[in-house]
Design a protein around this motif. Structure first.
Motif, PDB file in Angstrom:
ATOM      1  N   SER A   1       5.111  -4.937  15.537  1.00 44.19           N
ATOM      2  CA  SER A   1       5.217  -6.019  15.223  1.00 44.19           C
ATOM      3  C   SER A   1       5.999  -6.573  16.076  1.00 44.19           C
ATOM      4  N   ALA A   2       6.412  -7.703  16.535  1.00 44.85           N
ATOM      5  CA  ALA A   2       7.519  -8.546  17.477  1.00 44.85           C
ATOM      6  C   ALA A   2       8.208  -8.777  16.108  1.00 44.85           C
ATOM      7  N   GLU A   3       8.401  -8.968  14.639  1.00 52.44           N
ATOM      8  CA  GLU A   3       9.179  -9.345  13.602  1.00 52.44           C
ATOM      9  C   GLU A   3       9.548  -7.668  13.536  1.00 52.44           C
ATOM     10  N   VAL A   4       9.048  -6.411  13.101  1.00 55.86           N
ATOM     11  CA  VAL A   4       9.317  -5.454  12.571  1.00 55.86           C
ATOM     12  C   VAL A   4      10.376  -5.346  13.869  1.00 55.86           C
TER      13      VAL A   4
ATOM     14  N   ALA B   1      12.177  -6.314  16.247  1.00 56.43           N
ATOM     15  CA  ALA B   1      13.531  -7.731  16.067  1.00 56.43           C
ATOM     16  C   ALA B   1      14.062  -6.600  15.161  1.00 56.43           C
ATOM     17  N   ALA B   2      13.659  -6.734  14.001  1.00 57.00           N
ATOM     18  CA  ALA B   2      14.411  -6.150  12.809  1.00 57.00           C
ATOM     19  C   ALA B   2      14.954  -4.406  12.748  1.00 57.00           C
ATOM     20  N   LEU B   3      14.344  -3.630  13.028  1.00 54.65           N
ATOM     21  CA  LEU B   3      14.711  -1.781  13.635  1.00 54.65           C
ATOM     22  C   LEU B   3      15.613  -1.867  15.168  1.00 54.65           C
ATOM     23  N   GLY B   4      15.487  -2.682  15.710  1.00 49.40           N
ATOM     24  CA  GLY B   4      16.029  -2.970  17.113  1.00 49.40           C
ATOM     25  C   GLY B   4      15.353  -2.324  18.577  1.00 49.40           C
ATOM     26  N   ILE B   5      13.800  -1.939  18.377  1.00 46.90           N
ATOM     27  CA  ILE B   5      13.395  -1.573  18.729  1.00 46.90           C
ATOM     28  C   ILE B   5      12.321  -1.607  19.393  1.00 46.90           C
ATOM     29  N   ALA B   6      11.673  -1.550  20.338  1.00 51.57           N
ATOM     30  CA  ALA B   6      10.785  -1.984  21.199  1.00 51.57           C
ATOM     31  C   ALA B   6       9.611  -2.505  20.290  1.00 51.57           C
ATOM     32  N   GLU B   7       8.718  -3.587  20.966  1.00 50.55           N
ATOM     33  CA  GLU B   7       7.594  -3.728  20.353  1.00 50.55           C
ATOM     34  C   GLU B   7       6.435  -3.392  20.712  1.00 50.55           C
ATOM     35  N   GLY B   8       5.595  -2.863  19.641  1.00 49.42           N
ATOM     36  CA  GLY B   8       4.799  -2.082  19.696  1.00 49.42           C
ATOM     37  C   GLY B   8       5.159   0.337  19.930  1.00 49.42           C
ATOM     38  N   SER B   9       6.140   0.343  19.270  1.00 50.73           N
ATOM     39  CA  SER B   9       6.489   0.985  19.305  1.00 50.73           C
ATOM     40  C   SER B   9       6.076   1.526  17.735  1.00 50.73           C
ATOM     41  N   GLU B  10       5.796   3.281  18.146  1.00 55.86           N
ATOM     42  CA  GLU B  10       5.223   3.634  16.141  1.00 55.86           C
ATOM     43  C   GLU B  10       6.592   3.657  15.073  1.00 55.86           C
ATOM     44  N   VAL B  11       6.111   2.619  14.018  1.00 55.50           N
ATOM     45  CA  VAL B  11       6.705   3.082  13.227  1.00 55.50           C
ATOM     46  C   VAL B  11       5.785   3.176  11.395  1.00 55.50           C
ATOM     47  N   GLN B  12       6.310   4.234  10.843  1.00 59.68           N
ATOM     48  CA  GLN B  12       6.230   4.363   9.467  1.00 59.68           C
ATOM     49  C   GLN B  12       6.177   3.107   8.533  1.00 59.68           C
ATOM     50  N   VAL B  13       4.917   2.654   7.934  1.00 59.89           N
ATOM     51  CA  VAL B  13       4.674   1.477   7.270  1.00 59.89           C
ATOM     52  C   VAL B  13       4.533   2.238   5.398  1.00 59.89           C
ATOM     53  N   ILE B  14       5.015   1.505   4.752  1.00 53.44           N
ATOM     54  CA  ILE B  14       4.894   2.259   3.407  1.00 53.44           C
ATOM     55  C   ILE B  14       5.027   0.833   1.992  1.00 53.44           C
ATOM     56  N   GLU B  15       3.347   0.828   1.823  1.00 56.67           N
ATOM     57  CA  GLU B  15       3.509  -0.086   1.339  1.00 56.67           C
ATOM     58  C   GLU B  15       2.713   0.477  -0.424  1.00 56.67           C
ATOM     59  N   ARG B  16       4.180  -0.612  -1.224  1.00 57.83           N
ATOM     60  CA  ARG B  16       3.853   0.094  -2.589  1.00 57.83           C
ATOM     61  C   ARG B  16       3.822  -0.965  -4.082  1.00 57.83           C
ATOM     62  N   LEU B  17       3.448  -0.392  -5.138  1.00 60.03           N
ATOM     63  CA  LEU B  17       3.647  -1.284  -6.160  1.00 60.03           C
ATOM     64  C   LEU B  17       4.813  -1.022  -7.542  1.00 60.03           C
ATOM     65  N   ARG B  18       5.653  -1.290  -7.601  1.00 60.36           N
ATOM     66  CA  ARG B  18       6.448  -0.940  -8.352  1.00 60.36           C
ATOM     67  C   ARG B  18       5.999  -1.634  -9.268  1.00 60.36           C
ATOM     68  N   LEU B  19       6.117  -1.006 -10.947  1.00 59.20           N
ATOM     69  CA  LEU B  19       5.810  -0.884 -11.950  1.00 59.20           C
ATOM     70  C   LEU B  19       6.231  -0.490 -12.614  1.00 59.20           C
ATOM     71  N   THR B  20       6.554  -0.914 -14.367  1.00 63.33           N
ATOM     72  CA  THR B  20       7.877  -0.483 -15.195  1.00 63.33           C
ATOM     73  C   THR B  20       6.339  -1.248 -16.320  1.00 63.33           C
ATOM     74  N   HIS B  21       6.909  -0.124 -17.467  1.00 67.31           N
ATOM     75  CA  HIS B  21       6.467   0.050 -18.606  1.00 67.31           C
ATOM     76  C   HIS B  21       4.667  -0.158 -18.266  1.00 67.31           C
ATOM     77  N   GLY B  22       3.918   0.521 -17.527  1.00 74.83           N
ATOM     78  CA  GLY B  22       2.526   0.507 -16.995  1.00 74.83           C
ATOM     79  C   GLY B  22       2.368  -1.306 -16.467  1.00 74.83           C
ATOM     80  N   GLU B  23       2.839  -1.972 -16.321  1.00 80.41           N
ATOM     81  CA  GLU B  23       2.893  -3.120 -15.601  1.00 80.41           C
ATOM     82  C   GLU B  23       3.447  -3.469 -13.957  1.00 80.41           C
ATOM     83  N   PRO B  24       3.095  -4.338 -13.071  1.00 80.88           N
ATOM     84  CA  PRO B  24       3.771  -4.843 -11.892  1.00 80.88           C
ATOM     85  C   PRO B  24       4.027  -5.558 -12.171  1.00 80.88           C
ATOM     86  N   MET B  25       5.678  -4.942 -11.280  1.00 79.81           N
ATOM     87  CA  MET B  25       6.789  -5.740 -10.705  1.00 79.81           C
ATOM     88  C   MET B  25       6.891  -6.304  -9.827  1.00 79.81           C
ATOM     89  N   ALA B  26       6.863  -5.550  -9.038  1.00 74.45           N
ATOM     90  CA  ALA B  26       7.350  -6.103  -7.509  1.00 74.45           C
ATOM     91  C   ALA B  26       6.198  -5.354  -6.245  1.00 74.45           C
TER      92      ALA B  26
END
Length: 251
Positions: free
Chosen positions: A122-125, A127-152
């Protein structure tokens, strides 16, 4: 349901210190909770027994425990006693991995990968990475958990050709560890921290009610050549998480 186990405590107070005795005990209890020596669900035992073992008055012990009840680290349960609940993680504002910080704090981190694929930037991504809009990027979505409960909830974007990120490996360790293992030297980052309320979907993911307070962070990370190698946009449960930093007085 099994009965919670009583914690084995080994604390000491300095009677010659000007710091109040209840505060010394409260600080030691809080440190034990934050570093995992007192796990969630542990019982502190009887106030009278604890006071006798430490040579303190019962009101002193009660005041120490109440201060941590007020912070949400302990809870008094009828018929059970005073019990440890999940501590709030305090993370330093520095270029480090949440996984590494949680592990160092004894918080038993775990990861659940929700998404790991490529997409046009996207335009936001871009701009942040300094690449052309529409370029391929790898996107990773994760839940980080502690003691079995989500933190972030963590969403990271990387240039598609940077490295191969297997979901199974991402669930075993932190992203920055994998990047360093691939020979990428993480040098610096630009970061912004904010706050907002949770949407219904975010609340469901993070086990918080809709409208609960969330901390937000956007970070662009650079390698030692000045190349942007990662852009992250993350949300954290404010009830379980805080950023911590040191301020220096400019001469």
């Amino acid at each position: 349901m099994p009965k919670p186990e009583s914690a084995s405590l080994d604390f000491a107070v300095d009677r010659s210190s000007p710091v109040p005795l209840y505060y010394q005990l409260a600080q030691q209890l809080e440190s034990a909770i934050e570093h995992g020596r007192l796990a969630p669900g542990s019982l502190l035992g009887n106030e009278i027994e604890l006071a006798g073992r430490l040579g303190l008055s019962r009101p002193t012990v009660r005041q120490a425990i109440q201060s941590l009840v007020d912070k949400g680290l302990l809870v008094r349960r009828r018929g059970i006693g005073t019990q440890v609940v999940h501590s709030q993680v305090k993370r330093p504002l520095e270029l480090s991995s949440l996984y590494d910080d949680l592990q160092a704090a004894g918080q038993s981190p775990a990861t659940r990968v929700l998404r790991n694929e490529t997409e046009p930037a996207s335009a936001e991504v871009a701009a942040a990475l300094g690449i052309a809009e529409g370029s391929e990027v790898q996107v990773i979505e994760r839940l980080r958990l502690t003691h079995g409960e989500p933190m972030a909830y963590l969403c990271n974007y990387l240039p598609a050709e940077l490295l191969d990120l297997d979901s199974a490996r991402l669930e075993e360790t932190g992203l920055y560890r994998l990047m360093r293992g691939a020979g990428i030297t993480l040098h610096s980052a630009r970061q912004a921290v904010g706050a907002r309320t949770a949407t219904a979907e975010e609340g469901e993911q993070l086990m918080e009610p809709e409208g609960a307070a969330l901390l937000t962070m956007q970070r662009t990370t650079y390698d030692d050549t000045g190349r942007a190698v990662e852009y992250g946009t993350h949300i954290y449960r404010a009830s379980r998480y805080a950023f911590e930093f040191q301020l220096l007085v400019r001469p």
